[in-house]
Design a protein around this motif. Structure first.
Motif, PDB file in Angstrom:
ATOM      1  N   ASP A  53     -38.370  38.726 -70.843  1.00  9.64           N
ATOM      2  CA  ASP A  53     -39.230  38.244 -71.931  1.00  9.64           C
ATOM      3  C   ASP A  53     -39.152  36.726 -72.081  1.00  9.64           C
ATOM      4  N   LEU A  54     -37.953  36.188 -71.971  1.00  8.25           N
ATOM      5  CA  LEU A  54     -37.771  34.737 -72.119  1.00  8.25           C
ATOM      6  C   LEU A  54     -38.347  33.977 -70.935  1.00  8.25           C
ATOM      7  N   ASN A  55     -38.325  34.578 -69.740  1.00  3.72           N
ATOM      8  CA  ASN A  55     -38.980  33.945 -68.588  1.00  3.72           C
ATOM      9  C   ASN A  55     -40.474  33.765 -68.859  1.00  3.72           C
ATOM     10  N   ILE A  56     -41.079  34.782 -69.488  1.00  4.00           N
ATOM     11  CA  ILE A  56     -42.507  34.696 -69.817  1.00  4.00           C
ATOM     12  C   ILE A  56     -42.730  33.686 -70.943  1.00  4.00           C
ATOM     13  N   LYS A  57     -41.917  33.772 -71.979  1.00  9.52           N
ATOM     14  CA  LYS A  57     -42.094  32.929 -73.157  1.00  9.52           C
ATOM     15  C   LYS A  57     -41.817  31.455 -72.878  1.00  9.52           C
ATOM     16  N   LEU A  58     -40.726  31.168 -72.168  1.00 13.62           N
ATOM     17  CA  LEU A  58     -40.283  29.787 -71.993  1.00 13.62           C
ATOM     18  C   LEU A  58     -40.711  29.157 -70.671  1.00 13.62           C
ATOM     19  N   ASP A  59     -40.725  29.959 -69.592  1.00 12.19           N
ATOM     20  CA  ASP A  59     -41.090  29.403 -68.284  1.00 12.19           C
ATOM     21  C   ASP A  59     -42.472  29.844 -67.812  1.00 12.19           C
ATOM     22  N   LYS A  60     -43.151  30.657 -68.635  1.00 12.10           N
ATOM     23  CA  LYS A  60     -44.523  31.108 -68.337  1.00 12.10           C
ATOM     24  C   LYS A  60     -44.614  31.830 -66.999  1.00 12.10           C
ATOM     25  N   ILE A  61     -43.573  32.589 -66.676  1.00 12.72           N
ATOM     26  CA  ILE A  61     -43.547  33.315 -65.405  1.00 12.72           C
ATOM     27  C   ILE A  61     -43.128  34.764 -65.653  1.00 12.72           C
ATOM     28  N   SER A  62     -43.935  35.685 -65.127  1.00  6.56           N
ATOM     29  CA  SER A  62     -43.617  37.106 -65.230  1.00  6.56           C
ATOM     30  C   SER A  62     -43.038  37.571 -63.904  1.00  6.56           C
ATOM     31  N   LEU A  63     -41.818  38.118 -63.949  1.00  9.45           N
ATOM     32  CA  LEU A  63     -41.135  38.555 -62.740  1.00  9.45           C
ATOM     33  C   LEU A  63     -40.938  40.064 -62.751  1.00  9.45           C
ATOM     34  N   THR A  64     -40.878  40.630 -61.557  1.00 11.09           N
ATOM     35  CA  THR A  64     -40.547  42.054 -61.437  1.00 11.09           C
ATOM     36  C   THR A  64     -39.088  42.245 -61.057  1.00 11.09           C
ATOM     37  N   ASP A  65     -38.434  41.159 -60.604  1.00 12.72           N
ATOM     38  CA  ASP A  65     -37.028  41.238 -60.208  1.00 12.72           C
ATOM     39  C   ASP A  65     -36.380  39.883 -60.418  1.00 12.72           C
ATOM     40  N   LEU A  66     -35.290  39.841 -61.128  1.00 12.75           N
ATOM     41  CA  LEU A  66     -34.561  38.590 -61.358  1.00 12.75           C
ATOM     42  C   LEU A  66     -33.811  38.151 -60.114  1.00 12.75           C
ATOM     43  N   HIS A  67     -33.410  39.107 -59.300  1.00 15.95           N
ATOM     44  CA  HIS A  67     -32.589  38.829 -58.127  1.00 15.95           C
ATOM     45  C   HIS A  67     -33.433  38.286 -56.978  1.00 15.95           C
ATOM     46  N   VAL A  68     -32.943  37.232 -56.343  1.00 14.65           N
ATOM     47  CA  VAL A  68     -33.602  36.695 -55.146  1.00 14.65           C
ATOM     48  C   VAL A  68     -33.066  37.453 -53.942  1.00 14.65           C
ATOM     49  N   THR A  69     -33.946  38.023 -53.146  1.00 14.85           N
ATOM     50  CA  THR A  69     -33.519  38.846 -52.010  1.00 14.85           C
ATOM     51  C   THR A  69     -32.996  37.991 -50.869  1.00 14.85           C
ATOM     52  N   SER A  70     -32.236  38.623 -50.009  1.00 13.61           N
ATOM     53  CA  SER A  70     -31.718  37.922 -48.827  1.00 13.61           C
ATOM     54  C   SER A  70     -32.862  37.474 -47.923  1.00 13.61           C
ATOM     55  N   GLN A  71     -33.950  38.242 -47.911  1.00 17.05           N
ATOM     56  CA  GLN A  71     -35.116  37.869 -47.110  1.00 17.05           C
ATOM     57  C   GLN A  71     -35.748  36.583 -47.648  1.00 17.05           C
ATOM     58  N   GLN A  72     -35.833  36.449 -48.970  1.00 17.95           N
ATOM     59  CA  GLN A  72     -36.382  35.242 -49.574  1.00 17.95           C
ATOM     60  C   GLN A  72     -35.501  34.029 -49.275  1.00 17.95           C
ATOM     61  N   ILE A  73     -34.197  34.245 -49.314  1.00 17.53           N
ATOM     62  CA  ILE A  73     -33.273  33.143 -49.025  1.00 17.53           C
ATOM     63  C   ILE A  73     -33.424  32.698 -47.576  1.00 17.53           C
ATOM     64  N   SER A  74     -33.477  33.660 -46.662  1.00 16.51           N
ATOM     65  CA  SER A  74     -33.631  33.340 -45.236  1.00 16.51           C
ATOM     66  C   SER A  74     -34.968  32.665 -44.959  1.00 16.51           C
ATOM     67  N   ALA A  75     -36.034  33.129 -45.633  1.00 11.38           N
ATOM     68  CA  ALA A  75     -37.381  32.595 -45.406  1.00 11.38           C
ATOM     69  C   ALA A  75     -37.509  31.140 -45.840  1.00 11.38           C
ATOM     70  N   SER A  76     -36.627  30.699 -46.743  1.00  6.25           N
ATOM     71  CA  SER A  76     -36.709  29.312 -47.228  1.00  6.25           C
ATOM     72  C   SER A  76     -36.564  28.315 -46.089  1.00  6.25           C
ATOM     73  N   SER A  77     -35.834  28.700 -45.058  1.00  4.26           N
ATOM     74  CA  SER A  77     -35.631  27.816 -43.914  1.00  4.26           C
ATOM     75  C   SER A  77     -36.949  27.461 -43.222  1.00  4.26           C
ATOM     76  N   MET A  78     -37.883  28.402 -43.243  1.00  3.50           N
ATOM     77  CA  MET A  78     -39.167  28.197 -42.578  1.00  3.50           C
ATOM     78  C   MET A  78     -40.087  27.276 -43.375  1.00  3.50           C
TER      79      MET A  78
END
Length: 434
Positions: A53-78
């Motif tokens: 709720d606070l992510n939406i209220k304060l950062d204006k972002i709606s998320l389905t998962d708070l956790h960053v996946t290992s795939q997202q971390i690895s993809a950052s390199s690209m």
């Protein structure tokens, strides 16, 4: 508009001198305190739901998962160019080298025959690292926190950063082998790390800088009954420069401006023995300011800042020690001669070729430093902040016999009879065996 008009210390009254080096007031207020108090309680009661709720209220972002996946971390390199990767790796290596050298030597000795004393270290098991990401994603802070945490041996290292987390932050975390990353920022992130939620684990100690809400949240959560340890009080960034008439005004102006862009409540100060240099620096600041991207922030910071002309370097040093800056630059003919006289500073930069930016990013030292005059009693972040020091003693039978009289005499003098008996009982057993 005039910025940093030089002030001649010798012409100031006693009252003016007392008020000149007063730090700017932060934007903290009763409203901030109450807002943070409410957020802490909301997260404590509602956990993950409050974070979404606070992510939406304060950062204006709606998320389905708070956790960053290992795939997202690895993809950052690209998503990052090779030039930036190379620079980040160089900084990573330098910071690692410097912090590895901070590992304490083992203390293991006999204070007298048969009395062995040791000093050992153990890592803090679980630490939370807060990485700011407002107008700029401060991925360098990942290195400053995660590298010493890794070297110290912390088993569980958790990162929280406001969404969306930049690829640079994720890549820096990947270099540090951090896999537990959560998309939550502000005081709600501090609450999650301090209380724990279904998704985010409670940690033993929280590290990292942030805005006034993050700072207030760290303060409040550390004072609660179920509270948690924090690294240090954090305030607006500071830079003080001591310069003589041989210093380069272009360099000094650039250094003052670089620190001013951290935030509108940052403070920069030049102490110099030369009115000519002071005037030149003020003029140069106006010229260099024109094309800077964070000009509006810098102007607000310059309104908090000062150029002071003093009679000699001794007076400059005394004033600097009184102020106790987060960052201290010494741009004089013989800076190492001054170094030995400095008592209060977070990090020191010697000579014309040591810009403060080097310490912020890549020289190897840590940029998480005490502010607001806390340099009088606190140190910058190091691996010992992620560890506990434990003492050990092992005494032989003969060693206790030799030491017993001293212990018994001291315990009796303090009227702690049980302390004395804990020794005398053992001595009696040993004497029976003889």
């Amino acid at each position: 508009m005039e910025y940093l008009v030089p002030i001649e210390w010798g012409k100031c009254t006693k009252l003016q001198r007392q008020t000149l080096l007063t730090r700017p007031k932060t934007t903290s207020s009763m409203n901030v305190e109450q807002t943070v108090f409410n957020i802490l309680n909301e997260v404590k009661i509602h956990g993950d739901k409050a974070l979404y709720d606070l992510n939406i209220k304060l950062d204006k972002i709606s998320l389905t998962d708070l956790h960053v996946t290992s795939q997202q971390i690895s993809a950052s390199s690209m998503m990052i160019g090779n030039k930036l990767k190379k620079a980040m790796k160089n900084a990573f290596d330098n910071i690692t080298t410097f912090h590895q050298a901070q590992i304490l030597n083992l203390v293991d000795l006999e204070t007298q025959t048969g009395v062995r004393c040791q000093q050992i270290t153990r890592p803090i098991k679980s630490v939370g690292l807060y990485i700011p990401s407002g107008s700029a994603a401060l991925f360098s802070t990942v290195f400053m926190l995660a590298i010493p945490a890794r070297i110290a041996g912390c088993k569980n290292i958790v990162i929280c950063s406001p969404p969306p987390i930049s690829n640079e932050i994720l890549y820096a975390a990947n270099l540090c082998k951090i896999t537990e990353i959560y998309q939550v920022g502000g005081s709600q992130a501090i609450a999650a790390l301090g209380f724990g939620t279904k998704t985010i684990p409670r940690v033993d100690k929280i590290f990292g800088p942030g805005n006034v809400y993050v700072t207030e949240a760290k303060k409040q959560i550390s004072q609660r009954l179920e509270g948690i340890e924090i690294d240090m009080p954090a305030g607006p960034s500071e830079l003080l420069i001591i310069a003589d008439n041989n210093a380069n005004p272009e360099f000094i102006a650039a250094d003052l401006l670089s620190q001013s862009e951290h935030g509108p409540d940052s403070q920069v100060i030049l102490l110099t023995t030369s009115l000519k240099l002071a005037t030149k620096v003020a003029t140069t600041i106006k010229k260099q300011l024109i094309n800077l991207k964070r000009k509006n922030i810098i102007i607000q910071s310059l309104n908090n800042s000062l150029i002071i002309v003093l009679k000699d370097l001794q007076e400059c040093i005394e004033l600097s020690n009184m102020y106790g800056p987060e960052h201290l630059m010494i741009q004089t003919s013989t800076p190492r001669n001054i170094l030995k006289l400095v008592n209060n500073a977070g990090s020191i930069f010697l000579g014309p070729w040591s810009p403060e930016s080097a310490g912020d990013y890549a020289s190897g030292t840590n940029h998480v430093l005490p502010t607001s005059g806390y340099t009088k009693t606190l140190s910058g972040l190091s691996i010992i902040d992620f560890q506990k020091i434990i003492t050990v003693q092992e005494i032989t039978a003969q060693g206790l016999m030799n030491l017993s009289s001293t212990i018994e005499t001291l315990a009796a003098a303090e009227k702690l009879d049980a302390h004395r008996k804990a020794v005398s009982l053992r001595v009696a057993v040993l004497k029976e065996k003889v």
